[in-house]
Design a protein around this motif. Structure first.
Motif, PDB file in Angstrom:
ATOM      1  N   VAL A 118     -39.063 -30.295  -1.506  1.00 38.56           N
ATOM      2  CA  VAL A 118     -39.451 -29.548  -2.743  1.00 38.56           C
ATOM      3  C   VAL A 118     -40.277 -28.204  -2.366  1.00 38.56           C
ATOM      4  CG1 VAL A 118     -40.652 -29.681  -4.914  1.00 38.56           C
ATOM      5  CG2 VAL A 118     -39.451 -31.743  -4.211  1.00 38.56           C
ATOM      6  N   VAL A 119     -39.930 -27.144  -2.806  1.00 43.32           N
ATOM      7  CA  VAL A 119     -40.639 -25.819  -2.642  1.00 43.32           C
ATOM      8  C   VAL A 119     -41.366 -25.717  -3.864  1.00 43.32           C
ATOM      9  CG1 VAL A 119     -40.424 -23.343  -2.043  1.00 43.32           C
ATOM     10  CG2 VAL A 119     -38.905 -24.894  -1.056  1.00 43.32           C
ATOM     11  N   LEU A 120     -41.004 -25.952  -5.096  1.00 40.57           N
ATOM     12  CA  LEU A 120     -41.817 -25.728  -6.255  1.00 40.57           C
ATOM     13  C   LEU A 120     -41.235 -26.692  -7.228  1.00 40.57           C
ATOM     14  CD1 LEU A 120     -43.978 -24.136  -7.804  1.00 40.57           C
ATOM     15  CD2 LEU A 120     -41.752 -22.380  -8.612  1.00 40.57           C
ATOM     16  N   ALA A 121     -42.081 -27.455  -7.998  1.00 42.02           N
ATOM     17  CA  ALA A 121     -41.792 -27.997  -9.150  1.00 42.02           C
ATOM     18  C   ALA A 121     -42.565 -27.781 -10.361  1.00 42.02           C
ATOM     19  CB  ALA A 121     -42.393 -29.561  -8.794  1.00 42.02           C
ATOM     20  N   THR A 122     -41.735 -27.587 -11.494  1.00 41.89           N
ATOM     21  CA  THR A 122     -42.266 -27.139 -12.838  1.00 41.89           C
ATOM     22  C   THR A 122     -41.718 -28.384 -13.892  1.00 41.89           C
ATOM     23  OG1 THR A 122     -40.391 -25.784 -13.454  1.00 41.89           O
ATOM     24  CG2 THR A 122     -41.858 -24.729 -12.020  1.00 41.89           C
ATOM     25  N   LYS A 123     -42.109 -28.189 -14.861  1.00 47.69           N
ATOM     26  CA  LYS A 123     -41.722 -28.838 -15.943  1.00 47.69           C
ATOM     27  C   LYS A 123     -40.265 -28.628 -16.473  1.00 47.69           C
ATOM     28  CE  LYS A 123     -43.412 -26.323 -19.939  1.00 47.69           C
ATOM     29  NZ  LYS A 123     -44.320 -26.484 -21.163  1.00 47.69           N
ATOM     30  N   HIS A 124     -39.540 -27.450 -15.968  1.00 48.35           N
ATOM     31  CA  HIS A 124     -38.127 -27.142 -16.270  1.00 48.35           C
ATOM     32  C   HIS A 124     -37.305 -27.345 -15.032  1.00 48.35           C
ATOM     33  CE1 HIS A 124     -39.650 -25.705 -20.130  1.00 48.35           C
ATOM     34  NE2 HIS A 124     -40.492 -24.999 -19.605  1.00 48.35           N
TER      35      HIS A 124
ATOM     36  N   ILE B 134     -38.830 -15.923  -8.452  1.00 44.34           N
ATOM     37  CA  ILE B 134     -39.974 -16.816  -8.310  1.00 44.34           C
ATOM     38  C   ILE B 134     -40.921 -16.301  -7.343  1.00 44.34           C
ATOM     39  CG2 ILE B 134     -40.796 -19.217  -7.459  1.00 44.34           C
ATOM     40  CD1 ILE B 134     -37.862 -20.200  -8.709  1.00 44.34           C
ATOM     41  N   THR B 135     -42.153 -15.951  -7.536  1.00 41.49           N
ATOM     42  CA  THR B 135     -43.215 -15.694  -6.259  1.00 41.49           C
ATOM     43  C   THR B 135     -44.069 -16.776  -6.246  1.00 41.49           C
ATOM     44  OG1 THR B 135     -42.848 -13.286  -7.228  1.00 41.49           O
ATOM     45  CG2 THR B 135     -44.606 -14.068  -5.911  1.00 41.49           C
ATOM     46  N   ILE B 136     -44.159 -17.303  -4.979  1.00 43.96           N
ATOM     47  CA  ILE B 136     -44.988 -18.572  -4.371  1.00 43.96           C
ATOM     48  C   ILE B 136     -46.042 -17.817  -3.387  1.00 43.96           C
ATOM     49  CG2 ILE B 136     -45.041 -20.638  -3.506  1.00 43.96           C
ATOM     50  CD1 ILE B 136     -42.116 -20.993  -4.198  1.00 43.96           C
TER      51      ILE B 136
ATOM     52  N   PRO C 154     -50.082 -19.039  -1.563  1.00 43.26           N
ATOM     53  CA  PRO C 154     -50.639 -20.009  -1.227  1.00 43.26           C
ATOM     54  C   PRO C 154     -51.439 -20.942  -2.393  1.00 43.26           C
ATOM     55  CG  PRO C 154     -51.169 -18.315   0.401  1.00 43.26           C
ATOM     56  CD  PRO C 154     -50.411 -17.730  -0.742  1.00 43.26           C
ATOM     57  N   THR C 155     -51.782 -20.217  -3.366  1.00 42.37           N
ATOM     58  CA  THR C 155     -52.437 -20.952  -4.481  1.00 42.37           C
ATOM     59  C   THR C 155     -51.666 -21.055  -5.733  1.00 42.37           C
ATOM     60  OG1 THR C 155     -53.390 -19.109  -5.183  1.00 42.37           O
ATOM     61  CG2 THR C 155     -54.704 -20.413  -3.608  1.00 42.37           C
ATOM     62  N   THR C 156     -50.733 -20.292  -6.104  1.00 44.07           N
ATOM     63  CA  THR C 156     -50.048 -19.983  -7.362  1.00 44.07           C
ATOM     64  C   THR C 156     -48.643 -19.733  -7.230  1.00 44.07           C
ATOM     65  OG1 THR C 156     -50.461 -17.784  -7.545  1.00 44.07           O
ATOM     66  CG2 THR C 156     -52.165 -19.507  -8.570  1.00 44.07           C
ATOM     67  N   ALA C 157     -48.041 -20.131  -8.243  1.00 42.53           N
ATOM     68  CA  ALA C 157     -46.405 -19.822  -8.448  1.00 42.53           C
ATOM     69  C   ALA C 157     -45.998 -19.260  -9.639  1.00 42.53           C
ATOM     70  CB  ALA C 157     -45.541 -21.132  -8.432  1.00 42.53           C
ATOM     71  N   THR C 158     -45.682 -18.054  -9.816  1.00 43.56           N
ATOM     72  CA  THR C 158     -45.235 -17.125 -10.932  1.00 43.56           C
ATOM     73  C   THR C 158     -43.635 -17.308 -11.097  1.00 43.56           C
ATOM     74  OG1 THR C 158     -47.250 -15.877 -10.788  1.00 43.56           O
ATOM     75  CG2 THR C 158     -45.446 -15.203 -12.102  1.00 43.56           C
ATOM     76  N   VAL C 159     -43.423 -17.674 -12.298  1.00 43.37           N
ATOM     77  CA  VAL C 159     -41.714 -17.592 -12.510  1.00 43.37           C
ATOM     78  C   VAL C 159     -41.321 -16.687 -13.470  1.00 43.37           C
ATOM     79  CG1 VAL C 159     -39.918 -19.163 -13.215  1.00 43.37           C
ATOM     80  CG2 VAL C 159     -41.587 -20.119 -11.972  1.00 43.37           C
ATOM     81  N   THR C 160     -40.549 -15.577 -13.604  1.00 44.17           N
ATOM     82  CA  THR C 160     -40.149 -14.890 -14.350  1.00 44.17           C
ATOM     83  C   THR C 160     -38.657 -14.989 -14.780  1.00 44.17           C
ATOM     84  OG1 THR C 160     -41.514 -12.989 -13.668  1.00 44.17           O
ATOM     85  CG2 THR C 160     -39.924 -12.246 -14.883  1.00 44.17           C
ATOM     86  N   GLN C 161     -38.423 -15.478 -15.985  1.00 44.87           N
ATOM     87  CA  GLN C 161     -37.143 -15.613 -16.505  1.00 44.87           C
ATOM     88  C   GLN C 161     -36.680 -15.150 -17.808  1.00 44.87           C
ATOM     89  OE1 GLN C 161     -38.168 -20.226 -16.634  1.00 44.87           O
ATOM     90  NE2 GLN C 161     -36.393 -19.800 -17.788  1.00 44.87           N
TER      91      GLN C 161
END
Length: 354
Positions: free
Chosen positions: A113-119, A207-209, A211-218
């Motif tokens: 897993v690289v990123l887990a979101t609720k979606h 998706i921009t990851i 070391p601390t946060t991940a930002t998803v633009t869709q």
């Protein structure tokens, strides 16, 4: 002891062996593996090869049969579903196959897993391929850390499953599913910003990851606006005027009238940005976990129906030499319409060993 008693003892022992071995194959528990060994050897003589023999699945199913059967029976028997996936032909990265009637395209992926979101879950396989799996209210999640059958189904590798369940060593599982323990560590705690673009054919997700946060633009929705702008069109209007000649020919005078004409359609695509901690978990699944996802492809999207996962144990490598490394790198990954991202990461590394 009489020969009759010895025969009775052997029969009882054989019945115990068969009964517990069957329980292991059906139940898939690590405790069952130890119980089988205890009935035939001393506890200290339990080996990975013994457990491997018990956990081995000699019958192999096609991906088409295994995926369709496992997904359809999950609601009735989790254990039977995992046993079916454990018997699927070896698949290390990603696969998709049509169902028997070519009405459903099944898909599956093994990786980290690289990123887990609720979606959705963003998964990276051992060959570097990235796939985005959408989650629904019907997606099932199962932690298989303590299940021998579940670990075999998740890893697709009997040796890795034995090492993880019996020997509590997940190094081989990490290598099989992610490519290396370093890849798992980077997924769990990224050391540099990375941008991934996923193109599904109908939408583009960035998706921009860090070391601390991940930002998803869709994208959210598509709005269509039509604006009418009037233009001038000449229209002839005839007016009769008397003349001195007997025939009286009319003369024409042109008067302009306005006719509205529709302008080209203007399409705007609003987007939304969501930022979360990179360590966010959904249904117990977080970045750095090993996963096997099975589901379907619908309208260009991969939709997860079953997620088998396990958090790998932390393993520290023993260094053989000290080194000073300076890293300068930028990584950008662009996905093709099949939602597969191909990373390109130029890097310059200099180091001096001491």
């Amino acid at each position: 002891m009489t020969s009759r008693n010895r025969r009775g003892g052997r029969r009882a022992g054989m019945k115990a062996w068969i009964g517990v071995a069957a329980a292991v194959l059906i139940g898939g528990g690590a405790a069952g593996v130890a119980a089988v060994a205890a009935n035939n050897h001393s506890p200290s003589s339990t080996t990975a090869s013994d457990a491997g023999f018990i956990m081995s699945f000699h019958h192999r199913m096609s991906e088409q049969t295994a995926l369709s059967s496992a997904l359809s029976m999950w609601g009735h028997s989790h254990q039977s579903s995992m046993s079916t996936l454990a018997q699927m032909v070896p698949m290390r990265t990603f696969t998709q196959v049509w169902g028997s009637h070519h009405r459903t395209m099944y898909a599956a992926q093994r990786g980290v897993v690289v990123l887990a979101t609720k979606h959705f879950l963003l998964i990276k396989s051992s060959n570097g391929q990235l796939h985005l799996w959408w989650l629904t209210g019907k997606t099932a999640f199962q932690n298989v850390t303590a299940s021998a059958t579940g670990m075999t189904a998740m890893t697709g590798n009997n040796t890795a499953a034995v090492n993880a369940v019996v020997n509590q060593n997940t190094v081989s599982a990490q290598t099989v599913m992610a490519g290396s323990t370093n890849a798992v560590a980077q997924a769990a705690a990224p050391v540099k910003p990375t941008t991934v673009t996923i193109v599904t054919g109908t939408e583009t997700i960035t998706i921009t990851i860090t070391p601390t946060t991940a930002t998803v633009t869709q994208p959210v929705t598509t709005a269509t606006t039509t604006t009418a702008t009037p233009t001038t069109t000449a229209t002839a209007t005839t007016t009769a005027t008397a003349t001195a000649t007997p025939t009286g020919m009319p003369t024409g005078t042109a008067k302009p009238t306005a006719t509205p004409t529709a302008m080209p359609t203007v399409t705007t695509t609003p987007t939304v940005k969501a930022t979360q901690p990179v360590t966010t978990a959904t249904h117990g699944v977080a970045a750095g976990d090993l996963v096997m996802i099975a589901g379907v492809r619908e309208h260009g999207r991969l939709v997860a129906e079953l997620v088998l996962f396990s958090a790998p144990s932390t393993t520290m490598a023993t260094p053989t030499a000290s080194a000073t490394v300076s890293v300068s790198t930028s990584a950008t990954s662009t996905a093709v319409p099949s939602t597969t991202a191909v990373p390109t990461a130029p890097a310059t590394i200099t180091g001096t060993k001491s």
